[in-house]
Scaffold this active site. Sequence first.
Site, PDB file in Angstrom:
ATOM      1  CG  ASP A 119      36.218  38.014  39.189  1.00 33.01           C
ATOM      2  OD1 ASP A 119      35.447  38.817  39.733  1.00 33.01           O
ATOM      3  OD2 ASP A 119      37.239  37.575  39.728  1.00 33.01           O
ATOM      4  CG  ASP A 184      36.165  42.357  44.930  1.00 33.74           C
ATOM      5  OD1 ASP A 184      35.842  42.421  46.128  1.00 33.74           O
ATOM      6  OD2 ASP A 184      37.336  42.391  44.547  1.00 33.74           O
TER       7      ASP A 184
HETATM    8  N1  GLY Z   1      38.503  41.760  42.232  1.00 36.94           N
HETATM    9  C1  GLY Z   1      39.801  41.916  42.771  1.00 36.94           C
HETATM   10  C2  GLY Z   1      40.247  43.294  43.085  1.00 36.94           C
HETATM   11  O1  GLY Z   1      39.504  44.226  43.210  1.00 36.94           O
HETATM   12  O2  GLY Z   1      41.422  43.443  43.255  1.00 36.94           O
END
Ligand code: GLY
Length: 406
Positions: A119, A184
């Site tokens: 992330d 994501d």
């Molecule tokens: N990246 C985690 C979410 O979308 O909750």
Amino acid sequence: MAITKNVIAGICTAFLFACGNTPQTGEKKDFIEENIEFARAQIGKELDVIEASGKCLNPVTLKPDSSVYYCGYADWRSGFFPGSVWYLYELTGDTTLLPLAVKYTEAIEEAKNLTWHHDIGFIINCSFGNGLRLAGTPAYKEVIIQAARSLATRFRPVAGIIQSWNVDRGWQSERGWECPVIIDNMMNLELLFEATRLSGDSTYHKIAVSHADRTLAEHFRPDGSCYHVIDYSLKDGSVRHRQTAQGYADESIWSRGQAWAIYGYTICYRETHDRKYLDQALKTFHMMRSLKQMPADLIPYWDMDAPNIPNEPRDASSAACIASALYEISTLDVPDAASYKAYADSLLVSLSSPAYRAPLGTNGHFLLMHSVGSIPHNSEIDVPLNYADYYYLEALKRKRDIEREQ
Ligand code: GLY
């Protein structure tokens, strides 16, 4: 969530404001300006709390006891609050916000060295990326490039993707995965494209394209909806599982995942001009918009296949992210471009209505109510989330930019 007659009246009023770009009469304020003023006041209250603490706190959501949860730099959500302060600075021109945006951004610089999760793009692009765009601070370039180096360590050439999660600890270690990739992760690619522009090193761009291509091939169903998790073999790169972690079921339509796909492939099109990416963003959006169970106010349920619809929590974060992506799509060479702006306008009208926008001074000083983190983990259900606020502000800015040019 009960939607009362007053709330519906509020939505209608807001809709009337949003539809007219002509100056409002009397004391009525323009839709965009009124929402910016609210955001300045609401986030201003949060800034007062943080500054009074003497610490560099980073608000994320509300805990079950209604106190604010603050995160550290390694949390995937640590870039959204600094990013929101940058957007607020841009939207208001209030120079008192600049040193705060700088302070909260630089407080999470260590995230540039994270290699144990994927992330880094969310974290560094929302904070330092906006900082570089708005303040032009030369040192931020090196932070972005270093973050891209860190993210690139997670590239697995055998599968052609960036590994999202490690599988040696926590709940991820209990799923039998080898190399899980979540949709994501599309949101982390913007950092890689930017790092190639800043450094001249095409490695990052190539990794982003490889990841986007393999995800395009594996993550999507024929109707345009996407899986949450694809688990790849590290031996031969084949797909081991297609599953969910945060959705209702492996085969269900987890709304935020669809938002990440729509937004992520719009970025890929912007960066490469490869039409297949835009086609996927549009296909996923049209799948969502044509779902019979989409509520009248267009704010998705947390999962569009959740079993108790219409009595399921909504997810304002998905709506805000989709709205922001649609504003960008509406500026592209697509048939009926104005329809994407109209849909985004409707989303912003709903989000800005009393059904979703918090009264001033409430909601832990977050802007929006009614988002969902992860129902399968019994975590953050029907709460404010800092990424809903971030994409809401970004959408407001995009709407303002588009309407200024009209
Ligand atoms: N990246 C985690 C979410 O979308 O909750």
